[in-house]
Design an enzyme around this catalytic site. Structure first.
Site, PDB file in Angstrom:
ATOM      1  N   ILE A  85       0.845  -1.200   0.000  1.00  0.00           N
ATOM      2  CA  ILE A  85       0.000   0.000   0.000  1.00  0.00           C
ATOM      3  C   ILE A  85       0.878   1.245   0.000  1.00  0.00           C
ATOM      4  CG2 ILE A  85      -1.944  -1.086   1.220  1.00  0.00           C
ATOM      5  CD1 ILE A  85      -0.910   0.312   3.805  1.00  0.00           C
ATOM      6  N   TYR A 147       7.109   4.539   2.649  1.00  0.00           N
ATOM      7  CA  TYR A 147       7.132   3.517   1.588  1.00  0.00           C
ATOM      8  C   TYR A 147       8.581   3.182   1.195  1.00  0.00           C
ATOM      9  CZ  TYR A 147       5.761   1.414  -2.948  1.00  0.00           C
ATOM     10  OH  TYR A 147       5.565   0.572  -4.027  1.00  0.00           O
ATOM     11  N   ILE A 180       4.454   1.069 -13.111  1.00  0.00           N
ATOM     12  CA  ILE A 180       3.703   0.031 -13.817  1.00  0.00           C
ATOM     13  C   ILE A 180       2.242   0.487 -13.932  1.00  0.00           C
ATOM     14  CG2 ILE A 180       3.048  -2.416 -13.815  1.00  0.00           C
ATOM     15  CD1 ILE A 180       6.123  -1.975 -13.924  1.00  0.00           C
TER      16      ILE A 180
HETATM   17  N1  LIG Z   1       2.179  -0.038  -9.519  1.00  0.00           N
HETATM   18  C1  LIG Z   1       3.438   0.333  -9.528  1.00  0.00           C
HETATM   19  O1  LIG Z   1       3.872   1.139 -10.338  1.00  0.00           O
HETATM   20  C2  LIG Z   1       4.402  -0.261  -8.532  1.00  0.00           C
HETATM   21  C3  LIG Z   1       5.740   0.096  -8.634  1.00  0.00           C
HETATM   22  C4  LIG Z   1       6.662  -0.465  -7.773  1.00  0.00           C
HETATM   23  C5  LIG Z   1       6.246  -1.381  -6.812  1.00  0.00           C
HETATM   24  N2  LIG Z   1       4.938  -1.691  -6.724  1.00  0.00           N
HETATM   25  C6  LIG Z   1       4.560  -2.672  -5.696  1.00  0.00           C
HETATM   26  O2  LIG Z   1       3.924  -3.764  -6.329  1.00  0.00           O
HETATM   27  C7  LIG Z   1       2.965  -4.333  -5.454  1.00  0.00           C
HETATM   28  C8  LIG Z   1       1.604  -4.354  -6.145  1.00  0.00           C
HETATM   29  O3  LIG Z   1       1.231  -3.029  -6.494  1.00  0.00           O
HETATM   30  P1  LIG Z   1      -0.089  -2.710  -7.344  1.00  0.00           P
HETATM   31  O4  LIG Z   1       0.134  -1.404  -8.010  1.00  0.00           O
HETATM   32  O5  LIG Z   1      -0.450  -3.888  -8.158  1.00  0.00           O
HETATM   33  O6  LIG Z   1      -1.148  -2.498  -6.155  1.00  0.00           O
HETATM   34  P2  LIG Z   1      -2.739  -2.500  -6.182  1.00  0.00           P
HETATM   35  O7  LIG Z   1      -3.270  -2.493  -7.577  1.00  0.00           O
HETATM   36  O8  LIG Z   1      -3.149  -1.412  -5.241  1.00  0.00           O
HETATM   37  O9  LIG Z   1      -3.111  -3.940  -5.524  1.00  0.00           O
HETATM   38  C9  LIG Z   1      -2.701  -4.206  -4.225  1.00  0.00           C
HETATM   39  C10 LIG Z   1      -3.065  -5.622  -3.844  1.00  0.00           C
HETATM   40  O10 LIG Z   1      -2.558  -5.864  -2.525  1.00  0.00           O
HETATM   41  C11 LIG Z   1      -3.620  -6.259  -1.665  1.00  0.00           C
HETATM   42  N3  LIG Z   1      -3.362  -5.792  -0.319  1.00  0.00           N
HETATM   43  C12 LIG Z   1      -3.149  -4.517   0.113  1.00  0.00           C
HETATM   44  N4  LIG Z   1      -2.966  -4.499   1.453  1.00  0.00           N
HETATM   45  C13 LIG Z   1      -3.064  -5.801   1.869  1.00  0.00           C
HETATM   46  C14 LIG Z   1      -3.004  -6.442   3.120  1.00  0.00           C
HETATM   47  N5  LIG Z   1      -2.782  -5.759   4.268  1.00  0.00           N
HETATM   48  N6  LIG Z   1      -3.186  -7.795   3.187  1.00  0.00           N
HETATM   49  C15 LIG Z   1      -3.412  -8.523   2.059  1.00  0.00           C
HETATM   50  N7  LIG Z   1      -3.470  -7.954   0.831  1.00  0.00           N
HETATM   51  C16 LIG Z   1      -3.311  -6.633   0.742  1.00  0.00           C
HETATM   52  C17 LIG Z   1      -4.878  -5.672  -2.290  1.00  0.00           C
HETATM   53  O11 LIG Z   1      -6.039  -6.376  -1.857  1.00  0.00           O
HETATM   54  P3  LIG Z   1      -7.530  -5.738  -2.076  1.00  0.00           P
HETATM   55  O12 LIG Z   1      -7.801  -5.852  -3.553  1.00  0.00           O
HETATM   56  O13 LIG Z   1      -8.410  -6.604  -1.253  1.00  0.00           O
HETATM   57  O14 LIG Z   1      -7.439  -4.316  -1.612  1.00  0.00           O
HETATM   58  C18 LIG Z   1      -4.564  -5.865  -3.783  1.00  0.00           C
HETATM   59  O15 LIG Z   1      -4.844  -7.206  -4.166  1.00  0.00           O
HETATM   60  C19 LIG Z   1       2.977  -3.467  -4.181  1.00  0.00           C
HETATM   61  O16 LIG Z   1       3.820  -4.068  -3.220  1.00  0.00           O
HETATM   62  C20 LIG Z   1       3.566  -2.167  -4.682  1.00  0.00           C
HETATM   63  O17 LIG Z   1       4.178  -1.459  -3.631  1.00  0.00           O
HETATM   64  C21 LIG Z   1       3.999  -1.166  -7.547  1.00  0.00           C
END
Ligand SMILES: NC(=O)c1ccc[n+]([C@@H]2O[C@H](COP(=O)([O-])OP(=O)(O)OC[C@H]3O[C@@H](n4cnc5c(N)ncnc54)[C@H](OP(=O)(O)O)[C@@H]3O)[C@@H](O)[C@H]2O)c1
Length: 241
Positions: A85, A147, A180
């Site tokens: 998050i 973060y 992403i």
């Molecule tokens: N997007 C980017 O550009 C980017 C870049 C670098 C790193 N990341 C990392 O990549 C990972 C995924 O990011 P994303 O953009 O795909 O995020 P996202 O679309 O917001 O999805 C987050 C996922 O994590 C779950 N989640 C959040 N808090 C949780 C908890 N306490 N317990 C269990 N599940 C939890 C959510 O469940 P719900 O659906 O139930 O809410 C959802 O399935 C994260 O670790 C993020 O920091 C993302």
């Protein structure tokens, strides 16, 4: 029988792409999520991947959730710590709650998930722990002291645990995505994306979640046994370590 993989936050965004990629590569996959029932149900209906709800920031919930997955699908051989998050704020405005929520989910959540599967991996002499960190854990990002600290912590965790797992056939690696195209990033106004963010990315575009899924499939494979303690950047050339 094919190996079992568990993906935290595996129902949306990058996690969903990882779950689908692992299923496509022949793994039996379970996807965890926190509370968005609608997205989780739609994901399960569309992919046929079973979904399991618990909060990775709660240790006992992880122990119980993992036991449930193992009873229904089998021992977890591949763990993908993807749940994460953001609670962004400039540091002078950051509240202890914003700090604690991000550390509890993005760093302590990785401990909470890895610790209960570790003994089984040691006993079976095989395991893959893959943690999704971030470019902002490598370079730091203003407005993200919480973060960036958590994601940098994930990298230290990975390097330490890789040394403990090596003799037992367990590899521990991290992936650092850049920007992403998920809901998290597409929520940024288009003008900001086009004028401020994409110009910083040498390949000239956002990454796709599937591009992270393919890195996970590579690291999860039996053939990747010599790669451990590594951080793989997937950021379109935005930052070199
Ligand atoms: N997007 C980017 O550009 C980017 C870049 C670098 C790193 N990341 C990392 O990549 C990972 C995924 O990011 P994303 O953009 O795909 O995020 P996202 O679309 O917001 O999805 C987050 C996922 O994590 C779950 N989640 C959040 N808090 C949780 C908890 N306490 N317990 C269990 N599940 C939890 C959510 O469940 P719900 O659906 O139930 O809410 C959802 O399935 C994260 O670790 C993020 O920091 C993302």
């Amino acid at each position: 029988m094919s190996r079992v993989a568990l993906v935290t936050g595996g129902t949306r965004g990058i996690g969903a792409a990882i779950s689908v990629a692992l299923k496509g590569a022949g793994y039996r996959v379970a996807a965890n999520y926190a509370g968005n029932e609608e997205k989780a149900k739609a994901f399960a209906d569309e992919t046929g991947i079973p979904v399991f709800r618990w909060d990775v920031s709660n240790y006992q919930a992880c122990v119980d959730g993992i036991a449930d997955v193992e009873a229904k699908i089998g021992p977890i051989e591949i763990l993908v710590n993807n749940a994460g998050i953001t609670r962004d704020a400039m540091f002078h405005k950051m509240t202890p709650q914003q700090w604690n929520e991000v550390i509890s989910t993005n760093l302590t959540g990785v401990f909470n998930m890895t610790h209960p599967v570790w003994s089984g991996m040691r006993d079976r002499n095989f395991g893959r722990v893959i943690t999704i960190s971030s470019i902002n854990g490598q370079k730091g990002q203003m407005g993200q002291a919480n973060y960036s600290a958590a994601k940098a912590g994930d990298l230290g965790f990975t390097k330490a645990l890789a040394q403990e797992g090596a003799a037992k056939g367990i590899t521990v690696n991290a992936i650092c995505p850049g920007y992403i195209a998920t809901e998290m990033v597409l929520a940024v106004p288009e003008k900001v994306l086009n004028e401020r963010i994409i110009p910083q990315i040498p390949v000239g575009r956002l990454g796709q979640p599937e591009e992270i899924g393919r890195v996970v499939v590579f690291l999860a494979s039996d053939e990747a046994g010599f790669i451990t303690g590594s951080t793989i950047s997937a950021n379109g050339g935005q930052f070199f370590v």
